[in-house]
Motif scaffolding. Sequence first.
Motif, PDB file in Angstrom:
ATOM      1  N   GLY A 130       0.853  -1.187   0.000  1.00 36.83           N
ATOM      2  CA  GLY A 130       0.000   0.000   0.000  1.00 36.83           C
ATOM      3  C   GLY A 130       0.887   1.234   0.000  1.00 36.83           C
ATOM      4  N   TRP A 131       0.285   2.388  -0.129  1.00 38.42           N
ATOM      5  CA  TRP A 131       1.046   3.635  -0.047  1.00 38.42           C
ATOM      6  C   TRP A 131       1.435   3.876   1.407  1.00 38.42           C
ATOM      7  CZ3 TRP A 131       2.991   6.087  -4.085  1.00 38.42           C
ATOM      8  CH2 TRP A 131       2.402   5.916  -5.332  1.00 38.42           C
ATOM      9  N   LYS A 132       2.687   4.193   1.645  1.00 40.04           N
ATOM     10  CA  LYS A 132       3.176   4.499   2.986  1.00 40.04           C
ATOM     11  C   LYS A 132       3.547   5.972   3.047  1.00 40.04           C
ATOM     12  CE  LYS A 132       6.439   3.376   6.592  1.00 40.04           C
ATOM     13  NZ  LYS A 132       7.297   2.339   7.149  1.00 40.04           N
ATOM     14  N   LYS A 133       3.114   6.628   4.109  1.00 40.35           N
ATOM     15  CA  LYS A 133       3.389   8.046   4.300  1.00 40.35           C
ATOM     16  C   LYS A 133       4.759   8.222   4.956  1.00 40.35           C
ATOM     17  CE  LYS A 133       0.029  10.714   5.837  1.00 40.35           C
ATOM     18  NZ  LYS A 133      -0.885  11.471   6.738  1.00 40.35           N
ATOM     19  N   ALA A 134       5.509   9.200   4.453  1.00 43.20           N
ATOM     20  CA  ALA A 134       6.819   9.545   5.018  1.00 43.20           C
ATOM     21  C   ALA A 134       6.927  11.071   5.028  1.00 43.20           C
ATOM     22  CB  ALA A 134       7.941   8.932   4.175  1.00 43.20           C
ATOM     23  N   TYR A 135       7.814  11.564   5.828  1.00 46.06           N
ATOM     24  CA  TYR A 135       8.003  13.016   5.954  1.00 46.06           C
ATOM     25  C   TYR A 135       9.446  13.366   5.617  1.00 46.06           C
ATOM     26  CZ  TYR A 135       3.595  12.514   8.375  1.00 46.06           C
ATOM     27  OH  TYR A 135       2.302  12.199   8.684  1.00 46.06           O
ATOM     28  N   ALA A 136       9.628  14.357   4.765  1.00 50.10           N
ATOM     29  CA  ALA A 136      10.966  14.731   4.311  1.00 50.10           C
ATOM     30  C   ALA A 136      11.874  15.129   5.469  1.00 50.10           C
ATOM     31  CB  ALA A 136      10.893  15.852   3.283  1.00 50.10           C
ATOM     32  N   ASP A 137      11.311  15.733   6.507  1.00 52.56           N
ATOM     33  CA  ASP A 137      12.136  16.123   7.646  1.00 52.56           C
ATOM     34  C   ASP A 137      12.211  15.025   8.712  1.00 52.56           C
ATOM     35  OD1 ASP A 137       9.622  16.231   8.815  1.00 52.56           O
ATOM     36  OD2 ASP A 137       9.750  18.352   9.372  1.00 52.56           O
ATOM     37  N   GLY A 138      11.533  13.902   8.475  1.00 53.28           N
ATOM     38  CA  GLY A 138      11.574  12.781   9.402  1.00 53.28           C
ATOM     39  C   GLY A 138      10.677  12.926  10.619  1.00 53.28           C
ATOM     40  N   VAL A 139       9.936  14.037  10.698  1.00 53.36           N
ATOM     41  CA  VAL A 139       9.056  14.279  11.842  1.00 53.36           C
ATOM     42  C   VAL A 139       7.636  14.426  11.324  1.00 53.36           C
ATOM     43  CG1 VAL A 139       8.558  15.794  13.785  1.00 53.36           C
ATOM     44  CG2 VAL A 139      10.916  15.442  13.039  1.00 53.36           C
ATOM     45  N   GLY A 140       6.744  13.597  11.810  1.00 50.56           N
ATOM     46  CA  GLY A 140       5.355  13.589  11.328  1.00 50.56           C
ATOM     47  C   GLY A 140       4.444  14.535  12.022  1.00 50.56           C
TER      48      GLY A 140
END
Length: 140
Positions: A130-140
Amino acid sequence: MAILGRRLLSGAGAVGAAAATMLYVASPASAAIDRYGISTVGSGSYANAAGSIDFYTDGDDFNICDNSTDGAGVVGSWKIGSSGTVHDVYNGKGFAKCEWVNEQFAESATIYMKVCLRDNGDLKENTCSGWKKAYADGVG
């Protein structure tokens, strides 16, 4: 002797309190994630985790890896935001080989990624994560 013992305990308590304060202050910064990863799903003759994609926040790098000797290649996909343009990278280098891709994202970017197997030019939909969410700065 009792006075010396109380002073030592008092000093140890002060050091312990200072350490706890430092841990409390440092904990939000240490919450950053350096790597987000996701693997393919097992289906038919394709093993679970036969392919994978990792996103490294330090450098905005993707790593698309073939983890199986099944003869299939791996397609890593990502997009910025849930309705962004999908970008695909195919890794057909073979087992235990990875394809590195560098991108540049704003620190505020939300990235969605997924991975699938492709065999003889045919995308094996049943193997897609499935699509997994990630954050460019590593902090959600």
